[in-house]
Design an enzyme around this catalytic site. Sequence first.
Site, PDB file in Angstrom:
ATOM      1  N   PHE A 150      30.454 -24.994 -17.811  1.00  0.00           N
ATOM      2  CA  PHE A 150      29.974 -23.994 -18.779  1.00  0.00           C
ATOM      3  C   PHE A 150      30.406 -22.576 -18.424  1.00  0.00           C
ATOM      4  O   PHE A 150      29.906 -21.617 -19.006  1.00  0.00           O
ATOM      5  CB  PHE A 150      28.444 -24.060 -18.878  1.00  0.00           C
ATOM      6  CG  PHE A 150      27.932 -25.367 -19.426  1.00  0.00           C
ATOM      7  CD1 PHE A 150      27.845 -25.579 -20.798  1.00  0.00           C
ATOM      8  CD2 PHE A 150      27.555 -26.392 -18.571  1.00  0.00           C
ATOM      9  CE1 PHE A 150      27.388 -26.791 -21.299  1.00  0.00           C
ATOM     10  CE2 PHE A 150      27.101 -27.612 -19.069  1.00  0.00           C
ATOM     11  CZ  PHE A 150      27.019 -27.811 -20.441  1.00  0.00           C
ATOM     12  N   LEU A 151      31.328 -22.430 -17.467  1.00  0.00           N
ATOM     13  CA  LEU A 151      31.682 -21.065 -17.047  1.00  0.00           C
ATOM     14  C   LEU A 151      32.313 -20.271 -18.181  1.00  0.00           C
ATOM     15  O   LEU A 151      32.912 -20.840 -19.097  1.00  0.00           O
ATOM     16  CB  LEU A 151      32.621 -21.093 -15.844  1.00  0.00           C
ATOM     17  CG  LEU A 151      34.014 -21.734 -15.957  1.00  0.00           C
ATOM     18  CD1 LEU A 151      35.002 -20.859 -16.686  1.00  0.00           C
ATOM     19  CD2 LEU A 151      34.532 -22.056 -14.575  1.00  0.00           C
ATOM     20  N   LYS A 152      32.157 -18.941 -18.102  1.00  0.00           N
ATOM     21  CA  LYS A 152      32.786 -18.034 -19.063  1.00  0.00           C
ATOM     22  C   LYS A 152      33.947 -17.354 -18.367  1.00  0.00           C
ATOM     23  O   LYS A 152      33.764 -16.820 -17.272  1.00  0.00           O
ATOM     24  CB  LYS A 152      31.822 -16.921 -19.516  1.00  0.00           C
ATOM     25  CG  LYS A 152      30.561 -17.378 -20.152  1.00  0.00           C
ATOM     26  CD  LYS A 152      29.730 -16.178 -20.603  1.00  0.00           C
ATOM     27  CE  LYS A 152      29.034 -15.420 -19.466  1.00  0.00           C
ATOM     28  NZ  LYS A 152      28.041 -16.170 -18.702  1.00  0.00           N
ATOM     29  N   LYS A 205      28.411 -30.167 -23.811  1.00  0.00           N
ATOM     30  CA  LYS A 205      29.371 -29.072 -23.779  1.00  0.00           C
ATOM     31  C   LYS A 205      29.809 -28.694 -25.200  1.00  0.00           C
ATOM     32  O   LYS A 205      29.883 -27.514 -25.560  1.00  0.00           O
ATOM     33  CB  LYS A 205      30.570 -29.506 -22.928  1.00  0.00           C
ATOM     34  CG  LYS A 205      31.717 -28.556 -22.914  1.00  0.00           C
ATOM     35  CD  LYS A 205      31.386 -27.244 -22.233  1.00  0.00           C
ATOM     36  CE  LYS A 205      32.495 -26.255 -22.427  1.00  0.00           C
ATOM     37  NZ  LYS A 205      32.172 -24.929 -21.931  1.00  0.00           N
ATOM     38  N   GLY A 254      32.720  -9.254 -35.268  1.00  0.00           N
ATOM     39  CA  GLY A 254      34.005  -8.803 -34.753  1.00  0.00           C
ATOM     40  C   GLY A 254      35.157  -9.406 -35.525  1.00  0.00           C
ATOM     41  O   GLY A 254      35.045  -9.644 -36.732  1.00  0.00           O
ATOM     42  N   CYS A 261      38.579 -22.483 -25.731  1.00  0.00           N
ATOM     43  CA  CYS A 261      37.481 -23.446 -25.864  1.00  0.00           C
ATOM     44  C   CYS A 261      36.872 -23.520 -27.257  1.00  0.00           C
ATOM     45  O   CYS A 261      36.903 -24.584 -27.887  1.00  0.00           O
ATOM     46  CB  CYS A 261      36.407 -23.137 -24.835  1.00  0.00           C
ATOM     47  SG  CYS A 261      36.974 -23.458 -23.161  1.00  0.00           S
ATOM     48  N   LYS A 321      39.216 -11.982 -25.192  1.00  0.00           N
ATOM     49  CA  LYS A 321      38.010 -11.219 -24.861  1.00  0.00           C
ATOM     50  C   LYS A 321      38.314 -10.382 -23.626  1.00  0.00           C
ATOM     51  O   LYS A 321      39.332 -10.614 -22.963  1.00  0.00           O
ATOM     52  CB  LYS A 321      36.805 -12.140 -24.652  1.00  0.00           C
ATOM     53  CG  LYS A 321      36.903 -13.033 -23.429  1.00  0.00           C
ATOM     54  CD  LYS A 321      35.584 -13.757 -23.247  1.00  0.00           C
ATOM     55  CE  LYS A 321      35.578 -14.654 -22.042  1.00  0.00           C
ATOM     56  NZ  LYS A 321      34.321 -15.321 -21.813  1.00  0.00           N
ATOM     57  N   ARG A 328      45.081 -17.550 -25.494  1.00  0.00           N
ATOM     58  CA  ARG A 328      45.049 -18.759 -26.301  1.00  0.00           C
ATOM     59  C   ARG A 328      44.110 -18.525 -27.500  1.00  0.00           C
ATOM     60  O   ARG A 328      42.967 -18.139 -27.322  1.00  0.00           O
ATOM     61  CB  ARG A 328      44.586 -19.954 -25.453  1.00  0.00           C
ATOM     62  CG  ARG A 328      45.649 -20.353 -24.430  1.00  0.00           C
ATOM     63  CD  ARG A 328      45.198 -21.503 -23.566  1.00  0.00           C
ATOM     64  NE  ARG A 328      44.244 -21.113 -22.550  1.00  0.00           N
ATOM     65  CZ  ARG A 328      43.774 -21.933 -21.609  1.00  0.00           C
ATOM     66  NH1 ARG A 328      44.174 -23.186 -21.580  1.00  0.00           N
ATOM     67  NH2 ARG A 328      42.919 -21.505 -20.710  1.00  0.00           N
TER      68      ARG A 328
HETATM   69  N1  LIG Z   1      38.851 -22.088 -19.803  1.00  0.00           N
HETATM   70  C1  LIG Z   1      37.543 -22.148 -19.871  1.00  0.00           C
HETATM   71  O1  LIG Z   1      36.851 -21.125 -19.956  1.00  0.00           O
HETATM   72  C2  LIG Z   1      36.815 -23.470 -19.872  1.00  0.00           C
HETATM   73  C3  LIG Z   1      35.424 -23.489 -19.686  1.00  0.00           C
HETATM   74  C4  LIG Z   1      34.771 -24.705 -19.646  1.00  0.00           C
HETATM   75  C5  LIG Z   1      35.494 -25.887 -19.823  1.00  0.00           C
HETATM   76  N2  LIG Z   1      36.841 -25.850 -20.025  1.00  0.00           N
HETATM   77  C6  LIG Z   1      37.560 -27.119 -20.159  1.00  0.00           C
HETATM   78  O2  LIG Z   1      38.175 -27.415 -18.900  1.00  0.00           O
HETATM   79  C7  LIG Z   1      39.443 -28.068 -19.112  1.00  0.00           C
HETATM   80  C8  LIG Z   1      40.541 -27.249 -18.429  1.00  0.00           C
HETATM   81  O3  LIG Z   1      40.615 -25.985 -19.055  1.00  0.00           O
HETATM   82  P1  LIG Z   1      41.491 -24.795 -18.444  1.00  0.00           P
HETATM   83  O4  LIG Z   1      41.251 -23.621 -19.308  1.00  0.00           O
HETATM   84  O5  LIG Z   1      41.245 -24.706 -16.991  1.00  0.00           O
HETATM   85  O6  LIG Z   1      42.970 -25.380 -18.705  1.00  0.00           O
HETATM   86  P2  LIG Z   1      44.346 -24.794 -18.173  1.00  0.00           P
HETATM   87  O7  LIG Z   1      45.339 -25.151 -19.215  1.00  0.00           O
HETATM   88  O8  LIG Z   1      44.179 -23.387 -17.723  1.00  0.00           O
HETATM   89  O9  LIG Z   1      44.632 -25.650 -16.854  1.00  0.00           O
HETATM   90  C9  LIG Z   1      44.905 -27.015 -16.862  1.00  0.00           C
HETATM   91  C10 LIG Z   1      45.814 -27.320 -15.662  1.00  0.00           C
HETATM   92  O10 LIG Z   1      45.968 -28.730 -15.556  1.00  0.00           O
HETATM   93  C11 LIG Z   1      47.285 -28.981 -15.106  1.00  0.00           C
HETATM   94  N3  LIG Z   1      47.638 -30.368 -15.410  1.00  0.00           N
HETATM   95  C12 LIG Z   1      47.820 -30.966 -16.606  1.00  0.00           C
HETATM   96  N4  LIG Z   1      48.156 -32.256 -16.453  1.00  0.00           N
HETATM   97  C13 LIG Z   1      48.161 -32.498 -15.114  1.00  0.00           C
HETATM   98  C14 LIG Z   1      48.430 -33.633 -14.330  1.00  0.00           C
HETATM   99  N5  LIG Z   1      48.770 -34.812 -14.881  1.00  0.00           N
HETATM  100  N6  LIG Z   1      48.343 -33.520 -12.991  1.00  0.00           N
HETATM  101  C15 LIG Z   1      48.019 -32.341 -12.413  1.00  0.00           C
HETATM  102  N7  LIG Z   1      47.768 -31.223 -13.113  1.00  0.00           N
HETATM  103  C16 LIG Z   1      47.836 -31.291 -14.452  1.00  0.00           C
HETATM  104  C17 LIG Z   1      48.126 -27.965 -15.851  1.00  0.00           C
HETATM  105  O11 LIG Z   1      49.378 -27.753 -15.237  1.00  0.00           O
HETATM  106  C18 LIG Z   1      47.210 -26.735 -15.782  1.00  0.00           C
HETATM  107  O12 LIG Z   1      47.497 -25.933 -14.649  1.00  0.00           O
HETATM  108  C19 LIG Z   1      39.588 -28.190 -20.630  1.00  0.00           C
HETATM  109  O13 LIG Z   1      39.116 -29.435 -21.039  1.00  0.00           O
HETATM  110  C20 LIG Z   1      38.691 -27.093 -21.153  1.00  0.00           C
HETATM  111  O14 LIG Z   1      38.214 -27.361 -22.458  1.00  0.00           O
HETATM  112  C21 LIG Z   1      37.526 -24.654 -20.029  1.00  0.00           C
END
Ligand SMILES: NC(=O)c1ccc[n+]([C@@H]2O[C@H](COP(=O)([O-])OP(=O)(O)OC[C@H]3O[C@@H](n4cnc5c(N)ncnc54)[C@H](O)[C@@H]3O)[C@@H](O)[C@H]2O)c1
Length: 432
Positions: A150-152, A205, A254, A261, A321, A328
């Site tokens: 749940f991080l922001k 989530k 806004g 996400c 933000k 993205r």
């Molecule tokens: N960004 C957020 O604030 C946030 C918050 C909560 C949950 N999430 C969820 O967490 C998940 C990850 O989000 P993110 O923003 O960190 O994504 P991201 O795209 O920043 O990072 C994903 C990473 O996974 C790596 N990857 C992909 N396939 C791989 C594989 N087969 N082996 C090793 N590495 C691999 C990619 O190279 C990339 O570095 C998503 O499901 C997202 O919805 C994101």
Amino acid sequence: MRIAVIGTGYVGLVAGACLAENGNDVICVDKDAAKVRALQRGRIPIYEPGLEELVRRNRAEKRLTFTTDLPKGIKASQIVFIAVGTPTGEDGSADLRHVLEVARQIGKAMNGYKVIVDKSTVPVGTSEKVREVIKKETQHPFSVVSNPEFLKQGAAIEDFMKPDRVVIGAEDQRAEQIMKELYAPFTRTGAPIMMMDCASAELCKYAANAMLATRISFMNEVANVCEVVGADVDQVRRAVASDRRIGPAFLFPGVGYGGSCFPKDVKAMVRFASAKSYDFEILRAVENVNERQKVRLLSKMKQHFGSLRGRRIAVWGLAFKPKTDDMREAPAVPLITALLDAGAAVTAYDPEAMKVARTIFGTRVDFKDKSYDALSGADGLAIVTEWNEFREPDWTKIKKLLKTPVIFDGRNIYNSEQLRGLGFAYYAMGRR
Ligand SMILES: NC(=O)c1ccc[n+]([C@@H]2O[C@H](COP(=O)([O-])OP(=O)(O)OC[C@H]3O[C@@H](n4cnc5c(N)ncnc54)[C@H](O)[C@@H]3O)[C@@H](O)[C@H]2O)c1
């Protein structure tokens, strides 16, 4: 504990660093070799406040390492987090390709009992799929746990270290116990660890993000109604927010929500509900309202200038933000694209996101290294992201630099009376 985190993006890198900070031995694995090389040299590929320091400290203590060698990471660990991306697939559903590919590789590398923790945001039933994929590859015992994050972004470390709650979906006691131990140091201040079944954990989530997106779209519609009936959304918001049943968070109108996400999770929730013949009507509306809202500032510019052809608009703020470089689904992208399509030129500034923005717009946008440099000779200034440094600008300087003194405030951060008093034309969202 010995932990592997697969996927070193916004979630994986923060989770890995925070888990190491609490004394665990963490191996972060990513398939992106350039990213891993940078991390091995202590360079952080994303902007997230405090992260660089945390990574540096834990690397120095040798509790945090980076590799592309997934089997090595798995074999060395008793807990394996899956934190890879789950982008929107062609039909709007969450694309589970990366999650299931990682599950397969985990299965192949198993060398004893492990807890496989799904931290990626995934639709209900994914833990079951992960379990099946791993089972096909190994005879070793394992548990699959759902642990949504749940991080922001922008406050990710604080959120991970001091979460409001930790949600854990587990189907067996051994995994439950291990997860409780792992999270105990993060919940000392009394935040609950909520144990539940995997399906409910997976849904948590989506429900949380969908709720927040709904508040944003709802308030954007209230702002739009304010404009047509002659009310002021700031006054309305404050009165509504003071109701304890409602509260103040996520009620700021806004230019629409963005990021990696909300847009994809809202889409995915609509999709997986409809796959079970349920029409999630509210969420479809939330999405439509958001799309409309992203270009609402453009209508205000057209209202002011008539045609935008030959105009130059300065844009302050590109990230979806403040306090992140993440672009993205950033509302700045459709807005700037629409401006360029309408024949306007764009100069832009963002404290952190310009490197990413350059990969999107190339030379079509004139990026400036200093905020005020973007204003020289521009016909107007649009605020798209509410970074702190934009909040109290030097209005005399701005008036001198702009060709015509007009501000399009997509985040309602300025005082309309003050600006009009200074001779600016001022457009905001739902305010007079
Ligand atoms: N960004 C957020 O604030 C946030 C918050 C909560 C949950 N999430 C969820 O967490 C998940 C990850 O989000 P993110 O923003 O960190 O994504 P991201 O795209 O920043 O990072 C994903 C990473 O996974 C790596 N990857 C992909 N396939 C791989 C594989 N087969 N082996 C090793 N590495 C691999 C990619 O190279 C990339 O570095 C998503 O499901 C997202 O919805 C994101």
